[in-house]
Each structure stands twice: as structure tokens, then as C-alpha cells.
Design a protein around this motif. Structure first.
Motif, mmCIF file in Angstrom:
data_model
loop_
_atom_site.group_PDB
_atom_site.id
_atom_site.type_symbol
_atom_site.label_atom_id
_atom_site.label_comp_id
_atom_site.label_asym_id
_atom_site.label_seq_id
_atom_site.Cartn_x
_atom_site.Cartn_y
_atom_site.Cartn_z
ATOM 1 N N ARG A 37 66.410 35.266 70.579
ATOM 2 C CA ARG A 37 65.120 35.913 70.300
ATOM 3 C C ARG A 37 64.074 35.322 71.253
ATOM 4 O O ARG A 37 63.124 34.675 70.812
ATOM 5 C CB ARG A 37 64.668 35.632 68.851
ATOM 6 C CG ARG A 37 65.475 36.310 67.770
ATOM 7 C CD ARG A 37 65.230 37.824 67.759
ATOM 8 N NE ARG A 37 65.994 38.456 66.696
ATOM 9 C CZ ARG A 37 67.291 38.771 66.783
ATOM 10 N NH1 ARG A 37 67.983 38.501 67.881
ATOM 11 N NH2 ARG A 37 67.890 39.359 65.779
ATOM 12 N N CYS A 38 64.272 35.509 72.550
ATOM 13 C CA CYS A 38 63.371 34.870 73.511
ATOM 14 C C CYS A 38 61.908 35.248 73.236
ATOM 15 O O CYS A 38 61.617 36.416 72.957
ATOM 16 C CB CYS A 38 63.756 35.240 74.929
ATOM 17 S SG CYS A 38 65.448 34.759 75.291
ATOM 18 N N CYS A 41 60.345 38.176 74.949
ATOM 19 C CA CYS A 41 61.121 39.420 74.916
ATOM 20 C C CYS A 41 61.112 40.088 73.549
ATOM 21 O O CYS A 41 60.962 41.297 73.452
ATOM 22 C CB CYS A 41 62.558 39.129 75.339
ATOM 23 S SG CYS A 41 63.643 40.565 75.337
ATOM 24 N N GLY A 80 69.084 44.109 75.432
ATOM 25 C CA GLY A 80 69.823 43.302 74.484
ATOM 26 C C GLY A 80 70.850 42.427 75.209
ATOM 27 O O GLY A 80 70.774 42.230 76.388
ATOM 28 N N GLU A 81 71.793 41.934 74.454
ATOM 29 C CA GLU A 81 72.827 41.126 75.095
ATOM 30 C C GLU A 81 74.104 41.978 75.205
ATOM 31 O O GLU A 81 74.744 42.278 74.193
ATOM 32 C CB GLU A 81 73.056 39.836 74.288
ATOM 33 C CG GLU A 81 74.206 38.991 74.762
ATOM 34 C CD GLU A 81 74.248 38.784 76.279
ATOM 35 O OE1 GLU A 81 73.188 38.570 76.895
ATOM 36 O OE2 GLU A 81 75.343 38.860 76.857
ATOM 37 N N ASN A 112 72.787 36.691 78.746
ATOM 38 C CA ASN A 112 72.176 35.396 78.421
ATOM 39 C C ASN A 112 73.217 34.280 78.481
ATOM 40 O O ASN A 112 72.896 33.120 78.271
ATOM 41 C CB ASN A 112 71.470 35.447 77.057
ATOM 42 C CG ASN A 112 72.424 35.667 75.891
ATOM 43 O OD1 ASN A 112 73.615 35.403 75.984
ATOM 44 N ND2 ASN A 112 71.894 36.138 74.782
ATOM 45 N N SER A 339 64.148 44.487 75.910
ATOM 46 C CA SER A 339 65.508 44.601 75.368
ATOM 47 C C SER A 339 65.909 46.062 75.183
ATOM 48 O O SER A 339 67.074 46.373 74.981
ATOM 49 C CB SER A 339 65.615 43.860 74.039
ATOM 50 O OG SER A 339 64.589 44.279 73.170
HETATM 51 FE FE1 SF4 Z 1 66.436 36.852 75.476
HETATM 52 FE FE2 SF4 Z 1 67.873 38.675 76.864
HETATM 53 FE FE3 SF4 Z 1 68.008 38.555 74.220
HETATM 54 FE FE4 SF4 Z 1 65.764 39.393 75.358
HETATM 55 S S1 SF4 Z 1 67.691 40.398 75.432
HETATM 56 S S2 SF4 Z 1 65.969 38.007 73.597
HETATM 57 S S3 SF4 Z 1 65.748 38.104 77.189
HETATM 58 S S4 SF4 Z 1 68.599 36.943 75.645
#
Ligand code: SF4
Ligand code: SAM
Length: 343
Positions: A37-38, A41, A80-81, A112, A339
Motif C-alpha cells: 500500500r505505497c 500510490c 496493481g501488482e 514490486n 494502480s
Molecule cells: Fe506500491 Fe506498486 Fe502496489 Fe502501487 S501498485 S501500492 S506502487 S507496489
């Protein structure tokens, strides 16, 4: 069987925007979900999309393949991831058929790194050659603060695994005032020592977050000036298809990329578009104009409607972006989160 003619057609750029730019690079967000949860972002209590709104893996495959048929040569999966999407490797393996035919030059992803240790070998086996891994700090305590949920040790293991699998790793770091601004030199030295390029990104005002963006914003010309007090940065022509301007750093022998959407206009050479995990095509990261590709994708099994919708959208690709952080309201000019479009 592919005839000589169809081979030529498949490799000609066919998506030319009104300003004569060929769209050859597609970034696709495969999920809006993430295990981090950067701060810059996402808000901590993000609400994610209901499953039915998100394209299935089969739909993502059709969509990417339609773009590849229209001359897209580079495909980047993001989120997202991307590596938390269930069965993501089946999509990657399926898309890699376009690498084998030569229609696609590169299949890559931005991650990430939290799941890289698990997936590195499979990615390499599927023909992925490079990955971008986001690491904003090498201090484990700060890393936890910035990502809220992340574990630096796991990410570093992931990077090691990627390297061992033969993947080229580029480190992406968002320059954050008061967070990593005094760590940029050691991060660059570490990255270059490990054989990774480092790209620094300015924060972009995308989506509501819990904090204050004006406070996070650290202009990269300040960072560059500081770096130049100790290092010799030679501008180089190196291009990865992205918007970064690259420098070679004489003292480390490594490459440094700078992405400065707010202080420098990188739009003239823009060759890319982005699709969200719900099939919304954004012709420009910095503008809200979009085209819905999910409807034509779901309306029929054939790709004709989809193909028309893509062409119509590209004919509306704007000349440039208008990123601003409004200093009075502190609201972002573009309301969706990174994201959603995946950076
Ligand atoms: Fe962090 Fe990437 Fe997840 Fe955004 S999508 S919260 S930048 S790891
Ligand atoms: N989760 C993956 C990751 O973090 O690499 C992929 C998606 S993430 C949205 C892609 C990139 O966008 C990351 O490098 C991240 O640091 C960056 N990013 C996210 N929000 C941003 C913002 N507001 N400004 C600039 N970069 C941002």
C-alpha cells in the motif's frame, strides 16, 4: 501458416495517431490489487474492483493479441501488482507465443518484487528478458513505512532470484522529499554495483491518497544537481521505449534514467498507450480521456468490434498531458490511481 505478406503486415506499425506517432508500446494493468500500500500510490483502505469488472485472463490475452496484430512490439504487464493475479503465469506463457513468431519484440513487467523469488525462473522460461522492480529505499524500516505492508528482505531475495534466472533488472525508485532524498546516492551505487540500471521517477499527481502530494514532490532537477556534485552524468541516447532520459555515470559505470513528467515534457516521442484491468484504454497517462474496450471485447467472440474501438481511440490520442498538482486544493489533476493504469 504465416505467409511472407502477413508477416510484413503484422510488423508494420498500424496504429498511427493524429500527430504521426506510431503506437508500438502497450502497458496493461492485469489487476488493481496489490500486496503493498505505497503511500504515494494507494490509500491504506483501498476498495478494489469486483471480479466481474476485471478482464479475465482469456480476455486480457485477446486484448493484448489484438494490439500486437496492429503493430504493438513491446508489451509491459503491470498493476496493481501483476504477480499477485491468480494464474498470471498462464497469461504470460500464452502471450509468449508472440515472442516466438517475432511479432512481439519484448514481453516484460513492472513489479514490486514481493513474488519474484517464486516466479523468476518461470518468467525467464517464458521468454521474459527484463523486469522493472520498484524499490524506493534500502532501509528496511523506511521501506515498511513507504510501502506500509512490504518486506524489503523478500524484495531483495526476489531481485537476486531474477538475476540468477538471467533476467535483466532495472530498479525504479520514486523520488520522495524527506523520505529517500538523501539515500539516492547509496541506492545508485548499490544498483550499479549489482549491475542494474536505476530509474528515478518524479511523483505524479494521480488519484486521491491519504497524504499530501505537494509535500512529497521532489523535482528531479534538484536530485540531478545534487548527483552532479559528486558524479559525472553523461547524457546518452539509450532508449528502452519508455519516457526516461538516460545518463551514463562515469564513476560507477552504470546507467541512470530520469522520468520527469512534471518538469519536462516527454510527449513528443510518446509511442505508448495503457489499458486498465477493466479494459479502459488511456491514450495518455496524464489525461482522463479513455475508450472502453471491454464492451467490444465482450460483445462478440471475433475481434472486429475490438479492432474498430482501438483504431477509433488512437485517432483521439492527445498531443500531450496536463499534469498539475493544484497548490490550493492539493487535489490531483487526474483522479484515477496509478494502480489503475499501472504507471
Ligand atoms: Fe506500491 Fe506498486 Fe502496489 Fe502501487 S501498485 S501500492 S506502487 S507496489
Ligand atoms: N506494483 C508494481 C510496482 O510497484 O512496480 C507495478 C505497478 S506500480 C503502480 C508502477 C510504478 O508506478 C511503480 O514504480 C510505482 O513506484 C510508480 N508509482 C505509483 N504511484 C505513483 C505516483 N503517484 N507517481 C509516480 N510514480 C508512481
Amino acid at each position: 501458416m504465416e505467409t511472407a505478406n502477413s508477416f510484413v503486415t503484422a510488423h508494420q506499425p498500424q496504429l498511427i495517431d493524429p500527430f504521426g506517432r506510431a503506437v508500438t508500446y502497450l502497458r496493461v494493468s492485469v489487476t488493481d490489487r496489490c500486496d503493498f500500500r505505497c503511500l504515494y500510490c494507494m490509500a491504506e483502505d483501498m476498495t478494489f474492483l469486483p471480479k466481474r469488472e476485471v478482464l479475465s485472463l482469456e480476455e486480457l490475452d485477446r486484448l493484448c493479441s489484438a494490439f500486437i496484430e496492429k503493430g504493438v512490439r513491446k508489451l509491459r504487464l503491470t498493476g496493481g501488482e501483476p504477480l499477485v493475479r491468480k494464474n498470471i503465469m498462464s497469461l504470460i506463457r500464452s502471450l509468449s507465443r508472440h515472442l516466438q513468431t517475432g511479432a512481439l519484440e519484448e514481453l516484460t513487467l513492472t513489479t514490486n518484487g514481493s513474488q519474484l523469488a517464486r516466479f523468476a525462473d518461470e518468467l525467464a522460461a517464458a521468454g521474459v528478458k527484463r523486469v522493472n522492480v520498484s524499490v524506493d529505499t534500502l532501509n528496511p524500516v523506511k521501506f515498511k513505512e513507504v510501502t506500509r505492508w512490504g518486506d524489503l528482505a523478500k524484495v531483495l531475495d526476489g531481485i537476486e532470484a531474477a538475476k540468477a534466472a538471467g533476467l535483466q533488472v532495472k530498479i525504479n525508485a520514486v523520488a520522495l522529499k524527506g523520505v529517500n532524498e538523501h539515500e539516492i546516492i547509496p541506492m545508485m551505487e548499490w544498483a550499479h554495483d549489482e549491475g542494474h540500471d536505476l530509474t528515478l521517477i518524479e511523483t505524479m499527481p494521480l488519484g486521491e491518497i491519504d497524504g499530501d502530494r505537494v509535500d512529497q514532490y521532489l523535482p528531479l532537477n534538484t536530485v540531478r544537481a545534487r548527483l552532479e556534485e559528486r558524479f559525472t552524468l553523461e547524457p546518452i541516447a539509450y532508449k528502452t521505449g519508455g519516457p526516461a532520459r538516460y545518463y551514463s555515470v562515469s564513476e560507477t559505470g552504470g546507467r541512470l534514467g530520469l522520468i520527469t513528467p512534471l518538469t519536462h515534457n516527454f510527449c513528443e516521442g510518446c509511442n505508448r498507450v495503457r489499458v486498465t484491468c477493466t479494459g479502459q484504454l488511456y491514450m495518455c497517462l496524464g489525461q482522463d480521456d479513455q475508450a472502453d474496450l471491454r464492451e467490444p471485447l465482450r460483445a462478440s467472440e471475433g475481434n472486429e468490434l475490438l479492432s474498430q474501438a482501438i483504431e477509433e481511440a488512437i485517432s483521439r490520442k492527445p498531443k500531450g498531458h496536463d499534469f498539475v498538482i493544484d497548490r490550493d486544493t492539493k487535489k490531483p489533476a487526474v483522479s484515477r490511481h496509478m494502480s489503475v493504469t499501472g504507471g
